[in-house]
Structures are given as C-alpha cells and as structure tokens.
Design a protein around this motif. Structure first.
Motif, PDB file in Angstrom:
ATOM      1  N   PHE A  58      -0.391  -3.223   9.025  1.00  0.00           N
ATOM      2  CA  PHE A  58      -0.556  -2.124   8.070  1.00  0.00           C
ATOM      3  C   PHE A  58      -1.887  -2.233   7.330  1.00  0.00           C
ATOM      4  N   VAL A  59      -2.207  -3.419   6.844  1.00  0.00           N
ATOM      5  CA  VAL A  59      -3.458  -3.609   6.107  1.00  0.00           C
ATOM      6  C   VAL A  59      -4.658  -3.393   7.021  1.00  0.00           C
ATOM      7  N   THR A  66      -5.253   0.421   7.580  1.00  0.00           N
ATOM      8  CA  THR A  66      -5.634   1.201   6.399  1.00  0.00           C
ATOM      9  C   THR A  66      -6.986   0.726   5.903  1.00  0.00           C
ATOM     10  N   ARG A  67      -7.486   1.396   4.912  1.00  0.00           N
ATOM     11  CA  ARG A  67      -8.780   1.020   4.358  1.00  0.00           C
ATOM     12  C   ARG A  67      -8.613   0.327   3.009  1.00  0.00           C
ATOM     13  N   ILE A  68      -7.508  -0.393   2.860  1.00  0.00           N
ATOM     14  CA  ILE A  68      -7.247  -1.084   1.603  1.00  0.00           C
ATOM     15  C   ILE A  68      -8.286  -2.158   1.346  1.00  0.00           C
TER      16      ILE A  68
END
Length: 133
Positions: free
Chosen positions: A123-124, A127-129
């Motif tokens: 997930f990380v 995404t662009r977290i």
C-alpha cells in the motif's frame, strides 16, 4: 507478571516451517520467540510471494530491454531484504505487544499479522505517502 523468564530459554524448540505453513503448530503461541518466529515467517514468505509475482511481471514486460530485465532482480532482492530488516522489527513489536498484554495468539493470527505487514508495504509503495514526508 507477563514475563516469567521462560521466553528466551535455549531449549525452546520452534515449529518447523512446514508446521507454520500448515497452521498445524501448537494450539496457542505462548512465548515471545514463538510469536515472533511465526509472524516473521508469514511476513517473509508473503513478501517473497508478492515480489516474485511482481518480478515475473517486470521481467515479462521488460525482457527485450537492455538493462530493464535486471529490474526484476532488484525487485526480488527487495522482497527478501525488506522483511529481513523492517519485518524483524515489526514482528518483534507485535509479539512484544501480545506477550506484554497476555493476549493469546493463535497461529492464524500470526498469518494475519504477517500478511498485513506485506499488504501495508505494498500500500505504501503504491501511494505517494513517502514522497510527501
């Protein structure tokens, strides 16, 4: 008290990898080492599975590229290095929480925690977290 000193005995035998995969290990995981071992193994092998799939896709898509075909080797390397570094620490934190609070951990819970670590990393990475930090 939660820790009785029996968590880190040298004579403690851990389940074999086949027993961990078959979820045929002991009924509950009592010691810190048992909990950590099973959560870590599930995190390791679920990460390896996810990265092997990603490496196969990368190799199939980039097989004609001069340098691109080696990206799959990097993906496989990260599939092993990531759980050997961060997975060890997070598995120990999960096992420490369960042991410190006297919660019962069943082998299926270890599977869920290990797979959740891999899903969180996926997930990380999608995404662009991280780029906003």
């Amino acid at each position: 008290m939660a820790s009785e000193g029996g968590d880190f005995n040298a004579d403690t035998s851990l389940d074999s990898i086949i027993n961990v995969f078959g979820l045929t290990s002991s009924d509950t995981l009592n010691g810190f080492a048992e909990m950590w071992y099973q959560v870590f193994l599930w995190a390791l092998f679920s990460s390896i599975f996810a990265h092997v799939v990603a490496a196969l896709i990368a190799f199939c898509r980039l097989r004609k590229h001069r340098y691109g075909r080696w990206i799959s080797a990097v993906v496989l390397g990260m599939g092993i290095i990531s759980p050997l570094t961060g997975g060890v620490i997070t598995s120990a934190a999960i096992a420490g929480f369960y042991r410190g609070s006297d919660f019962v951990m069943k082998p299926f819970y270890a599977l869920c925690w290990g797979a959740a670590q891999t899903m969180f990393v996926i997930f990380v990475s999608f995404t662009r977290i991280l780029s906003t930090l």
